[in-house]
Design an enzyme around this catalytic site. Sequence first.
Site, PDB file in Angstrom:
ATOM      1  CG  LEU A 280      72.201  22.363  47.139  1.00  0.00           C
ATOM      2  CD1 LEU A 280      73.425  21.925  46.342  1.00  0.00           C
ATOM      3  CD2 LEU A 280      72.197  21.685  48.498  1.00  0.00           C
ATOM      4  CG  ASP A 281      71.613  27.809  52.087  1.00  0.00           C
ATOM      5  OD1 ASP A 281      70.422  27.951  51.742  1.00  0.00           O
ATOM      6  OD2 ASP A 281      71.960  27.528  53.248  1.00  0.00           O
ATOM      7  NE  ARG A 282      75.428  34.229  47.090  1.00  0.00           N
ATOM      8  CZ  ARG A 282      76.688  34.636  47.198  1.00  0.00           C
ATOM      9  NH1 ARG A 282      77.568  34.335  46.270  1.00  0.00           N
ATOM     10  NH2 ARG A 282      77.085  35.348  48.230  1.00  0.00           N
ATOM     11  CB  THR A 284      75.410  24.813  50.235  1.00  0.00           C
ATOM     12  OG1 THR A 284      75.138  25.455  51.483  1.00  0.00           O
ATOM     13  CG2 THR A 284      75.548  23.321  50.473  1.00  0.00           C
ATOM     14  CG  HIS A 377      70.336  29.127  56.744  1.00  0.00           C
ATOM     15  ND1 HIS A 377      70.535  30.472  57.024  1.00  0.00           N
ATOM     16  CD2 HIS A 377      70.338  29.035  55.381  1.00  0.00           C
ATOM     17  CE1 HIS A 377      70.641  31.147  55.889  1.00  0.00           C
ATOM     18  NE2 HIS A 377      70.524  30.289  54.875  1.00  0.00           N
TER      19      HIS A 377
END
Length: 553
Positions: A280-282, A284, A377
């Site tokens: 997961l993106d930071r 998110t 993304h």
Amino acid sequence: MWLGRRGWFGLVVQWRFDLRPLSLAWTWGSYRGPMAGTLSTRAEAADGLRAPTQQNGDAGSDARVESLPGRPEPGGPVVEPAAGIVEQTPGDREEPSALAPDPGKRKKPRGATLARVGPPPKKRRTGVSFSDEHFAETSYYFEGGLRKVRPYYFDFRTYCKGRWVGHSLMHVFSTEFRAQPLAYYEAAIRAGRLHLNEEPVQDLSIVLKDNDFLRNTVHRHEPPVTAEPVRLLAENEDVVVVDKPSSIPVHPCGRFRHNTVIFILGKEHQLKELHPLHRLDRLTSGVLMFAKTAVVSERIHEQVRDRQLEKEYVCRVEGEFPAEEVTCKEPILVVSYKVGVCRVDPQGKPCETVFQRLSYNGRSSVVRCRPLTGRTHQIRVHLQFLGHPILNDPIYNSVAWGPSRGRGGHIPKTDEELLRDLVAEHEAKQSLDVLGLCDGDMPPGLTDSTAPSSELAKDGLEELAIAPQKMDGIVEAVPQDMDTVDLAQGKAAETDVMNQETDPLCAECRLVRQDPLPQDLVMFLHALRYKGPDFEYVSPLPPWAQDDWQENR
């Protein structure tokens, strides 16, 4: 006939000698020719040379090889590519740096042997693991809705890269590690913090050789993250599932180490040796899964490859999203791996995301997202293309993309101009960590904010004009202070490193950074549900996705 047999004999023996030295004596033990003793002796010698390497590779130490400041830091040895972490050894050759050209790989002369200096390479561990020694490096405290890490001393370690061989330390620091001026490294030498092959460096003019081992002790500051706890959603003998808050990275990267999910789980829940099953993106939030064993990890990754895993996200986007289901199949291209920016492009990789509006409050919409592929993304880029970027997306809802903010793939500038404007915008806001960057860690040209594109607002121009001056002031202030740092003061810092939160050599200690507001660390994208053939995990809806949520107008 005899010559032919000799040739065949020699060929077979050589092949067996190279690949199977232990079985050589047994295979040819009945041979009584003049070379029998020689072959057995060489096999035993080869076995003796290999044995220490195998033992060192199996060592249970948790020591890790980490890069010097200015380069992304590995978060620990892992097996799964999903973790995005690589252990470095002398044999590794990185991809060409954005900061310096790679002159090409150097071939070791045939038959040459190099004595190893410094720690030997370790086998990759089965999971992301850190010991209590790592956890004891520093501690957390909570203030103003933020989780903060007390500054601490840390050793960055790396082996000499191929492109550094034959260059001086001064050249390497000035071209690739520009987060600090050369005056800082000169002061670090006087304080005994810079080591080459575990010997204190005396002069930056020393020329690096292949297999040299560098260690640099620095005073490390981590950005704050939200004080929201990492909540356990489920735990059994196979997996650990958590509800990850926004702003906390999954594993150590960049400036983050203790403020990561991996460290928080280890320190607060005693959960170690975990295998990240997805990323997961930071920024998110939501469901994040870890396997406890390599067997479980491989089984679930196989389900991912067979597309048996269903993922569902929820987000809040700009404007009134269409009421009917929308499928976006636009290909996505990575503009910059270093900066972490993507866009829709015909040359990109195939992608598919299914969107369904859940609600609309007159200004923004809550949308359910089902990504059928897993590109970087992907949800954020597809929403930008559709003209409904995530409401507070710091990258894909930025004015740097132009008046239409990338809608329909319309970006009235080159990739280089786009990256420059994005970096300039976040540098002015002191939020480069959003792009995965830190001060001094940008490719050349990206920090030239003297001529930003016309799409940037006028107020932004004035802000950007001031930002470089501020940064230059910081850099110029360091050498003045470095010249006045007493050697004894530096040694005191070296001997009492565990008890000091300030450091006489640390430029970051002299900066006063404004803390972000907790609400500024939240992006409106949440991993709501992960479902496989034999499991399903769901996290609660975040406050911004609720029907009664009120926007700050």
